[in-house]
Design a protein around this motif. Structure first.
Motif, mmCIF file in Angstrom:
data_model
loop_
_atom_site.group_PDB
_atom_site.id
_atom_site.type_symbol
_atom_site.label_atom_id
_atom_site.label_comp_id
_atom_site.label_asym_id
_atom_site.label_seq_id
_atom_site.Cartn_x
_atom_site.Cartn_y
_atom_site.Cartn_z
ATOM 1 N N LEU A 110 0.858 -1.180 0.000
ATOM 2 C CA LEU A 110 0.000 0.000 0.000
ATOM 3 C C LEU A 110 0.894 1.229 0.000
ATOM 4 O O LEU A 110 1.749 1.382 0.876
ATOM 5 N N GLU A 111 0.694 2.092 -0.985
ATOM 6 C CA GLU A 111 1.456 3.337 -1.077
ATOM 7 C C GLU A 111 0.477 4.497 -0.983
ATOM 8 O O GLU A 111 -0.463 4.587 -1.782
ATOM 9 N N VAL A 112 0.682 5.359 0.007
ATOM 10 C CA VAL A 112 -0.221 6.482 0.237
ATOM 11 C C VAL A 112 0.529 7.780 -0.012
ATOM 12 O O VAL A 112 1.655 7.957 0.447
ATOM 13 N N ARG A 113 -0.120 8.668 -0.724
ATOM 14 C CA ARG A 113 0.425 10.012 -0.919
ATOM 15 C C ARG A 113 -0.536 10.984 -0.252
ATOM 16 O O ARG A 113 -1.713 11.063 -0.616
ATOM 17 N N TYR A 114 -0.024 11.702 0.730
ATOM 18 C CA TYR A 114 -0.832 12.683 1.461
ATOM 19 C C TYR A 114 -0.710 14.022 0.744
ATOM 20 O O TYR A 114 0.384 14.565 0.625
ATOM 21 N N ARG A 115 -1.835 14.540 0.276
ATOM 22 C CA ARG A 115 -1.835 15.780 -0.507
ATOM 23 C C ARG A 115 -2.077 17.022 0.359
ATOM 24 O O ARG A 115 -1.571 18.092 0.063
ATOM 25 N N ARG A 116 -2.902 16.863 1.391
ATOM 26 C CA ARG A 116 -3.264 17.966 2.291
ATOM 27 C C ARG A 116 -3.503 17.390 3.675
ATOM 28 O O ARG A 116 -3.743 16.204 3.823
ATOM 29 N N ALA A 117 -3.504 18.258 4.654
ATOM 30 C CA ALA A 117 -3.880 17.825 6.000
ATOM 31 C C ALA A 117 -5.341 17.379 5.962
ATOM 32 O O ALA A 117 -6.180 18.031 5.352
ATOM 33 N N VAL A 118 -5.626 16.251 6.603
ATOM 34 C CA VAL A 118 -6.988 15.712 6.629
ATOM 35 C C VAL A 118 -7.625 16.149 7.950
ATOM 36 O O VAL A 118 -7.233 15.687 9.016
ATOM 37 N N PRO A 119 -8.607 17.049 7.894
ATOM 38 C CA PRO A 119 -9.184 17.598 9.122
ATOM 39 C C PRO A 119 -10.179 16.649 9.776
ATOM 40 O O PRO A 119 -10.789 15.822 9.107
ATOM 41 N N TYR A 120 -10.335 16.758 11.072
ATOM 42 C CA TYR A 120 -11.394 15.990 11.724
ATOM 43 C C TYR A 120 -12.644 16.860 11.796
ATOM 44 O O TYR A 120 -12.585 18.085 11.712
ATOM 45 N N GLY A 121 -13.781 16.192 11.922
ATOM 46 C CA GLY A 121 -15.041 16.903 12.072
ATOM 47 C C GLY A 121 -15.798 17.118 10.779
ATOM 48 O O GLY A 121 -17.004 17.318 10.798
ATOM 49 N N GLN A 122 -15.121 17.064 9.634
ATOM 50 C CA GLN A 122 -15.808 17.251 8.359
ATOM 51 C C GLN A 122 -16.169 15.897 7.760
ATOM 52 O O GLN A 122 -15.467 14.908 7.973
ATOM 53 N N LEU A 123 -17.239 15.855 6.991
ATOM 54 C CA LEU A 123 -17.635 14.621 6.313
ATOM 55 C C LEU A 123 -16.689 14.395 5.136
ATOM 56 O O LEU A 123 -16.550 15.260 4.269
ATOM 57 N N LEU A 124 -16.043 13.230 5.144
ATOM 58 C CA LEU A 124 -15.073 12.877 4.115
ATOM 59 C C LEU A 124 -15.595 11.709 3.293
ATOM 60 O O LEU A 124 -16.537 11.022 3.695
ATOM 61 N N ARG A 125 -14.973 11.476 2.143
ATOM 62 C CA ARG A 125 -15.362 10.367 1.276
ATOM 63 C C ARG A 125 -14.109 9.622 0.825
ATOM 64 O O ARG A 125 -13.098 10.232 0.491
ATOM 65 N N VAL A 126 -14.200 8.300 0.831
ATOM 66 C CA VAL A 126 -13.171 7.464 0.224
ATOM 67 C C VAL A 126 -13.804 6.808 -0.987
ATOM 68 O O VAL A 126 -14.963 6.363 -0.935
ATOM 69 N N ARG A 127 -13.067 6.779 -2.100
ATOM 70 C CA ARG A 127 -13.543 6.164 -3.339
ATOM 71 C C ARG A 127 -12.390 5.349 -3.918
ATOM 72 O O ARG A 127 -11.280 5.850 -4.043
ATOM 73 N N ALA A 128 -12.678 4.090 -4.272
ATOM 74 C CA ALA A 128 -11.631 3.198 -4.772
ATOM 75 C C ALA A 128 -12.088 2.471 -6.032
ATOM 76 O O ALA A 128 -13.276 2.151 -6.178
#
Length: 158
Positions: free
Chosen positions: A82-100
């Protein structure tokens, strides 16, 4: 095979509905992709206001893994890479989406990719990942069923 675990196990950190410490994601199929919306909580922070990178990686790993159900021979898989590239800080409290998406499959191996975005604006990519996954062997599945017989329903092909 089912997209979400409805057995009496449900203790996975990412998708287990009975795990009080987990994220409790519920996955859905949308335009031949695996999708889930989630709202990280304060206890999922690494730095103040930012979700821990390991949490982000776990969410991506779980979504990419489920793309195996989109293949020619649906099967549950385990992560090989698994290779992850972090593009921005991921904030808590906001509704996020994962799509694969399933990118390719060859024998017991498949490759998938995905991203974490804001649920209301998928153009803002917070993190993205690529991974390689291997189908579980019959021996591994038998061992799981010995320890957790209720999971057999989750693993069975529909």
């Amino acid at each position: 095979m089912k997209l979400n675990d409805a057995t009496d196990y449900q203790l996975c950190f990412v998708c287990g509905q009975r795990n009080p410490y987990g994220l409790q994601l519920v996955f859905r199929l949308e335009n031949n992709t695996i999708v889930a919306d989630f709202q990280p909580r304060e206890e999922h922070q690494g730095f103040p206001g930012v979700i821990h990178g390991g949490i982000v990686a776990a969410v991506l790993d779980e979504a990419l893994n489920r793309t195996s159900l989109l293949g020619k021979n649906p099967a549950w898989t385990m992560t090989g890479r698994l290779e992850v590239r972090y593009r921005r800080a991921v904030p808590y409290g906001q509704l996020l989406r994962v799509r694969a998406s399933l990118d390719s499959e060859r024998g017991r191996m498949l490759q998938a990719s995905g991203k974490v975005t804001f649920a209301n604006d998928e153009s803002v990519v917070l993190a993205e990942a690529q991974g390689t996954f291997m189908s579980l062997s019959a021996d591994m599945i038998d061992t799981i069923f010995q320890d957790y017989p209720g999971l057999k329903e989750f693993f069975e092909k529909e």
